[in-house]
Motif scaffolding. Structure first.
Motif, PDB file in Angstrom:
ATOM      1  N   VAL A   1     -64.821 -38.898  60.486  1.00 53.59           N
ATOM      2  CA  VAL A   1     -64.240 -39.406  62.018  1.00 53.59           C
ATOM      3  C   VAL A   1     -63.404 -38.369  62.521  1.00 53.59           C
ATOM      4  O   VAL A   1     -62.324 -38.033  61.928  1.00 53.59           O
ATOM      5  CB  VAL A   1     -63.727 -40.803  61.829  1.00 53.59           C
ATOM      6  CG1 VAL A   1     -63.183 -41.447  63.162  1.00 53.59           C
ATOM      7  CG2 VAL A   1     -64.631 -41.751  61.050  1.00 53.59           C
ATOM      8  N   THR A   2     -63.702 -38.288  63.652  1.00 57.52           N
ATOM      9  CA  THR A   2     -62.598 -37.333  64.232  1.00 57.52           C
ATOM     10  C   THR A   2     -62.019 -37.842  65.569  1.00 57.52           C
ATOM     11  O   THR A   2     -60.637 -37.405  66.149  1.00 57.52           O
ATOM     12  CB  THR A   2     -63.433 -36.064  65.000  1.00 57.52           C
ATOM     13  OG1 THR A   2     -64.500 -36.472  65.936  1.00 57.52           O
ATOM     14  CG2 THR A   2     -63.914 -34.964  64.190  1.00 57.52           C
ATOM     15  N   GLY A   3     -62.510 -39.003  66.114  1.00 60.47           N
ATOM     16  CA  GLY A   3     -61.920 -39.542  67.288  1.00 60.47           C
ATOM     17  C   GLY A   3     -62.393 -41.063  67.410  1.00 60.47           C
ATOM     18  O   GLY A   3     -63.283 -41.274  67.029  1.00 60.47           O
ATOM     19  N   ASN A   4     -61.473 -41.809  68.030  1.00 59.89           N
ATOM     20  CA  ASN A   4     -61.986 -43.050  68.468  1.00 59.89           C
ATOM     21  C   ASN A   4     -61.255 -43.572  69.601  1.00 59.89           C
ATOM     22  O   ASN A   4     -59.894 -43.312  69.746  1.00 59.89           O
ATOM     23  CB  ASN A   4     -62.047 -44.125  67.153  1.00 59.89           C
ATOM     24  CG  ASN A   4     -60.543 -44.020  66.641  1.00 59.89           C
ATOM     25  OD1 ASN A   4     -59.700 -44.287  67.238  1.00 59.89           O
ATOM     26  ND2 ASN A   4     -60.523 -43.828  65.188  1.00 59.89           N
ATOM     27  N   THR A   5     -61.700 -44.713  70.360  1.00 63.24           N
ATOM     28  CA  THR A   5     -61.070 -45.511  71.082  1.00 63.24           C
ATOM     29  C   THR A   5     -61.593 -46.828  71.301  1.00 63.24           C
ATOM     30  O   THR A   5     -62.798 -47.116  71.235  1.00 63.24           O
ATOM     31  CB  THR A   5     -61.069 -44.832  72.502  1.00 63.24           C
ATOM     32  OG1 THR A   5     -60.173 -45.450  73.508  1.00 63.24           O
ATOM     33  CG2 THR A   5     -62.290 -44.725  73.121  1.00 63.24           C
ATOM     34  N   VAL A   6     -60.721 -47.767  71.438  1.00 59.61           N
ATOM     35  CA  VAL A   6     -61.130 -49.130  71.714  1.00 59.61           C
ATOM     36  C   VAL A   6     -61.899 -49.495  73.436  1.00 59.61           C
ATOM     37  O   VAL A   6     -61.116 -49.262  74.091  1.00 59.61           O
ATOM     38  CB  VAL A   6     -60.052 -50.278  71.660  1.00 59.61           C
ATOM     39  CG1 VAL A   6     -60.449 -51.666  71.816  1.00 59.61           C
ATOM     40  CG2 VAL A   6     -59.762 -50.226  69.998  1.00 59.61           C
ATOM     41  N   LEU A   7     -63.012 -49.831  73.397  1.00 58.15           N
ATOM     42  CA  LEU A   7     -63.694 -50.138  74.652  1.00 58.15           C
ATOM     43  C   LEU A   7     -63.274 -51.577  75.070  1.00 58.15           C
ATOM     44  O   LEU A   7     -63.127 -51.733  76.352  1.00 58.15           O
ATOM     45  CB  LEU A   7     -65.233 -49.839  74.647  1.00 58.15           C
ATOM     46  CG  LEU A   7     -65.803 -48.477  74.224  1.00 58.15           C
ATOM     47  CD1 LEU A   7     -67.318 -48.768  74.187  1.00 58.15           C
ATOM     48  CD2 LEU A   7     -65.234 -47.408  75.335  1.00 58.15           C
ATOM     49  N   TYR A   8     -63.453 -52.641  74.230  1.00 62.09           N
ATOM     50  CA  TYR A   8     -63.336 -53.913  74.697  1.00 62.09           C
ATOM     51  C   TYR A   8     -62.633 -54.584  73.539  1.00 62.09           C
ATOM     52  O   TYR A   8     -62.911 -54.369  72.446  1.00 62.09           O
ATOM     53  CB  TYR A   8     -64.626 -54.324  75.176  1.00 62.09           C
ATOM     54  CG  TYR A   8     -64.506 -55.870  75.509  1.00 62.09           C
ATOM     55  CD1 TYR A   8     -64.313 -56.400  76.638  1.00 62.09           C
ATOM     56  CD2 TYR A   8     -64.721 -56.952  74.614  1.00 62.09           C
ATOM     57  CE1 TYR A   8     -64.239 -57.672  77.025  1.00 62.09           C
ATOM     58  CE2 TYR A   8     -64.589 -58.244  74.767  1.00 62.09           C
ATOM     59  CZ  TYR A   8     -64.253 -58.469  76.017  1.00 62.09           C
ATOM     60  OH  TYR A   8     -64.321 -60.173  76.287  1.00 62.09           O
ATOM     61  N   GLN A   9     -61.579 -55.513  74.007  1.00 59.51           N
ATOM     62  CA  GLN A   9     -61.033 -56.575  73.054  1.00 59.51           C
ATOM     63  C   GLN A   9     -60.541 -57.622  73.702  1.00 59.51           C
ATOM     64  O   GLN A   9     -59.729 -57.514  74.740  1.00 59.51           O
ATOM     65  CB  GLN A   9     -60.318 -55.751  71.890  1.00 59.51           C
ATOM     66  CG  GLN A   9     -58.721 -55.097  72.615  1.00 59.51           C
ATOM     67  CD  GLN A   9     -57.826 -55.970  72.784  1.00 59.51           C
ATOM     68  OE1 GLN A   9     -57.637 -56.967  72.654  1.00 59.51           O
ATOM     69  NE2 GLN A   9     -56.831 -55.265  73.870  1.00 59.51           N
ATOM     70  N   GLN A  10     -60.422 -58.843  73.212  1.00 59.70           N
ATOM     71  CA  GLN A  10     -59.735 -59.823  73.814  1.00 59.70           C
ATOM     72  C   GLN A  10     -59.014 -60.439  72.610  1.00 59.70           C
ATOM     73  O   GLN A  10     -58.898 -61.816  72.374  1.00 59.70           O
ATOM     74  CB  GLN A  10     -60.692 -61.085  74.268  1.00 59.70           C
ATOM     75  CG  GLN A  10     -61.430 -60.552  75.663  1.00 59.70           C
ATOM     76  CD  GLN A  10     -60.609 -60.979  76.904  1.00 59.70           C
ATOM     77  OE1 GLN A  10     -60.449 -62.096  76.892  1.00 59.70           O
ATOM     78  NE2 GLN A  10     -60.377 -60.158  77.562  1.00 59.70           N
ATOM     79  N   GLU A  11     -58.205 -59.596  72.018  1.00 59.41           N
ATOM     80  CA  GLU A  11     -57.325 -60.272  70.846  1.00 59.41           C
ATOM     81  C   GLU A  11     -56.038 -60.783  71.330  1.00 59.41           C
ATOM     82  O   GLU A  11     -55.750 -60.398  72.380  1.00 59.41           O
ATOM     83  CB  GLU A  11     -57.246 -59.168  69.764  1.00 59.41           C
ATOM     84  CG  GLU A  11     -58.509 -58.682  69.128  1.00 59.41           C
ATOM     85  CD  GLU A  11     -59.376 -59.747  68.424  1.00 59.41           C
ATOM     86  OE1 GLU A  11     -60.296 -60.201  68.983  1.00 59.41           O
ATOM     87  OE2 GLU A  11     -59.023 -60.047  67.045  1.00 59.41           O
ATOM     88  N   THR A  12     -55.475 -61.426  70.393  1.00 58.37           N
ATOM     89  CA  THR A  12     -54.281 -62.120  70.733  1.00 58.37           C
ATOM     90  C   THR A  12     -52.973 -61.079  71.340  1.00 58.37           C
ATOM     91  O   THR A  12     -52.992 -60.012  70.650  1.00 58.37           O
ATOM     92  CB  THR A  12     -53.596 -62.728  69.319  1.00 58.37           C
ATOM     93  OG1 THR A  12     -54.566 -63.380  68.761  1.00 58.37           O
ATOM     94  CG2 THR A  12     -52.572 -63.824  70.010  1.00 58.37           C
ATOM     95  N   PRO A  13     -52.657 -61.322  72.622  1.00 62.83           N
ATOM     96  CA  PRO A  13     -51.614 -60.339  73.034  1.00 62.83           C
ATOM     97  C   PRO A  13     -50.368 -60.277  71.947  1.00 62.83           C
ATOM     98  O   PRO A  13     -49.949 -61.392  71.710  1.00 62.83           O
ATOM     99  CB  PRO A  13     -51.182 -60.931  74.219  1.00 62.83           C
ATOM    100  CG  PRO A  13     -52.444 -61.888  74.868  1.00 62.83           C
ATOM    101  CD  PRO A  13     -52.986 -62.375  73.364  1.00 62.83           C
TER     102      PRO A  13
END
Lengths: 214, 203, 200
Positions: free
Chosen positions: C118-130
């Motif tokens: 793995v060289t990189g990553n980013t979250v595209l979508y989430q609706q987790e607890t603030p």
């Protein structure tokens, strides 16, 4: 007859989702809707009746039953209309407006039918029905079923569980509030503020269910 | 009653949240950050103003029997409008408000003002009433969100106020569900005390 | 009778006007919404692929035979995009991992090099607890740990690995970790990235 119709609909899920109905997923949905993501204490849906109808245990149970009943009917109606009318015509944007009309008409219909055919049940649930149209838990469960891409079977399971979760919160709240009636509470916190404090304590307790999901 | 009174009533004397306990679901749910509170406030105010405007404009045309269904359709139309516009132009806010945008339809404040004010009053006062109530709702939410965001995340409107050290160990409960209930209890308790003082002073 | 007809007609009129107005607005906003979603995804792709190499990159969606779909339980499919430089050398792959978190399905875009790291990553979508799970969107809190890891190293410390989960959000952390690991496993099973020696 109702059961047979539902069964055939479950099998013929139009969105090409999982055709089979897995018990594990069903249990996960039930535990999530009742405890982990309790509609009232964690998702903040249906707060108005939660605060308004939780002063007495009897009326809390009545309200809970009415909500479960309407929730299931609303889920059935809204799911069918969304997947068989709105989606085929590319009119998903009319979702909110259609769902609220379905819910409002359903509540009216249930009220009329109960009044005519089951006066006993009408006496028990009747006064709660008009309040239900503006109970956001009903519209909430209808919308969340679509957002979570549940099949009709899972949607119905989810709506029953959400209704039970709502009832559980309401009944617990009513039990606690009945006891608090006689307690010596600082004057400034009497009434609504105390109700919020109790709800907060219950909400902390429900946070403990978070581990169940793992 | 003057327009100024129509305007200020919603903000202070008849504040929908603090004085009437209406619109509780979005109030408790979206006040995890000031940004969300402002977004929800703006969306609800938009719907409130336009639904009040149309309900008042057609108050003599719409038959009494289908009054409520008509209001619901009008409100749902503007809610969908906000939903579509926000999704197109403010996607991040749209995704963080989530389900609470369609749920503006069942916000008791909006139907309450349509039924309780706009269908009995002229167009201009109805619009002003909508703005006042909307601002009252927004102000209440921003107040709550200020407490929750500062305590629970050490920031206000995204700006880091309390420093890195606090943000690593914040009073997390404030931003979680129980915090909303408990803070609301104290805010209402505070208003009760103020009210009692005022009454006591007037005697 | 005339009365009922009139009220019915009135209600229908209101509904028709509403539907027409919304249809018009929808016709304006739906292309904008679609374009902006597309753009957001493209931005994320460019951003994440930047960890593979700098300079001009070419993206091409890959159709792989025998690629298992680990995301069927959340109704999503695994799609793979290959990243090549302007000379046509294959640098690595992008895919979106879907993990069922606490209150939403977290979507993470992952860049992996041809060696399977793995060289990189980013979250595209989430609706987790603030305040809790939503911190997954903050790369400094959790996802930074993924860089440089292979599938076998993607394990939370609670599950016997080395990754520290987000405070109070084991479910979200585990969902993301497992979804990325499942994606990598599917890629190596399909022969796109090498199978790790003896670990799998």
């Amino acid at each position: 007859m109702m059961n047979a119709m539902l069964m055939s609909l479950v099998i013929a899920a139009p969105d090409g989702g999982e055709p089979s109905f897995s018990i594990a997923k069903m249990m996960a949905i039930i535990v999530s809707a009742i405890f982990i993501n309790n509609y009232v204490l964690s998702r903040f849906l249906g707060i108005c009746p939660f605060l308004g109808v939780s002063k007495q245990l009897d009326s809390a149970v009545g309200m809970g039953a009415a909500v479960v009943f309407v929730m299931v009917l609303a889920t059935l109606g809204s799911w069918l209309v969304f997947h068989h009318i709105l989606v085929p015509h590319g009119m998903e944007y009319l979702r909110t407006i259609t769902f609220i009309i379905i819910i409002a008409s359903l509540v009216q219909l249930v009220e009329m039918i109960l009044q005519k055919f089951s006066p006993a049940l009408y006496d028990a649930l009747g006064i709660f029905l008009p309040l239900i149209t503006t109970n956001c838990a009903i519209l909430g469960v209808a919308v969340l079923n679509i957002d979570d891409k549940f099949s009709l079977g899972y949607s119905l399971v989810n709506s029953v569980a959400a209704g039970i979760g709502f009832t559980l919160a309401l009944v617990l709240m009513a039990g606690l509030r009945e006891r608090m009636e006689t307690a010596n509470v600082p004057e400034a916190l009497r009434g609504l503020p105390l109700a919020f404090l109790i709800a907060g304590a219950m909400s902390i307790a429900f946070l403990g269910f978070a581990g169940l999901g793992g | 009653m003057s327009l100024a009174q129509d305007f200020s009533r919603g903000i202070t004397k008849e504040n929908p949240v603090f004085k009437q306990a209406l619109g509780m679901c979005p109030f408790l749910a979206v006040t995890t950050s000031v940004e969300n509170a402002l977004g929800m406030g703006a969306a609800a105010t938009f719907v409130l103003v336009f639904s009040n405007f149309l309900v008042s404009l057609f108050r003599k045309v719409i038959p009494a029997k289908v009054r409520i269904p008509s209001y619901i359709v009008i409100i749902a139309t503007f809610v969908t409008l906000v939903d579509l516009l926000m999704n197109a132009y403010l996607p991040a806010l749209h995704s963080s408000l989530g389900i609470f945008i369609p749920l503006i339809v069942v916000n008791c404040i909006i139907l309450g003002r349509a039924e309780g004010f706009a269908n009995k009053n002229k167009v201009l006062p109805s619009i002003v009433d909508g703005i006042g109530m909307g601002l009252g709702f927004t102000l209440a939410m921003v107040t709550m969100a200020t407490f929750r965001e500062i305590l629970g995340n050490g920031s206000w409107l995204g700006f880091n106020l309390l420093g890195e050290a606090y943000q690593n160990q914040p009073l997390l409960i404030a931003i979680l569900a129980p915090g909303a209930f408990i803070l609301m209890a104290f805010i209402l308790g505070f208003f009760n005390i103020m009210e009692k003082r005022k009454r006591g002073g007037a005697k | 009778m005339g009365e009922i007809f009139k009220t019915g007609l009135m209600l229908m009129l209101v509904a028709v006007i509403a539907a027409v107005a919304l249809g018009y607005v929808n016709s304006i906003t739906s292309p904008i919404i679609a374009e902006q979603k597309e753009q957001a995804k493209l931005d994320a792709m460019i951003d994440v692929a930047g960890s593979l190499a700098t300079g001009d990159l070419l993206f091409d969606s890959l159709s792989v035979s025998g690629l298992a779909n680990p995301y069927a339980s959340v109704d999503e499919t695994l799609g793979v995009v290959s990243v090549t430089d302007s000379a046509g050398t294959e640098l690595g792959y992008l895919f979106v991992a879907y993990g069922k978190g606490y209150s939403s399905t977290v979507q993470t875009m992952v860049a992996v090099n041809t060696a399977g790291t793995v060289t990189g990553n980013t979250v595209l979508y989430q609706q987790e607890t603030p305040g809790l799970g939503a911190n997954v969107s903050n790369p400094d809190k959790f996802l930074y740990q993924f860089d440089g890891l292979n599938a076998s190293a993607l394990l939370l410390s609670k599950d016997g690995g080395d990754l520290d989960s987000i405070t109070g959000s084991t479910i979200t952390s585990r969902a993301v970790t497992e979804s990325v690991r499942d994606g990598l496993d599917a890629l190596s099973e399909a022969g796109i990235i090498p199978v790790e020696g003896g670990v799998q």
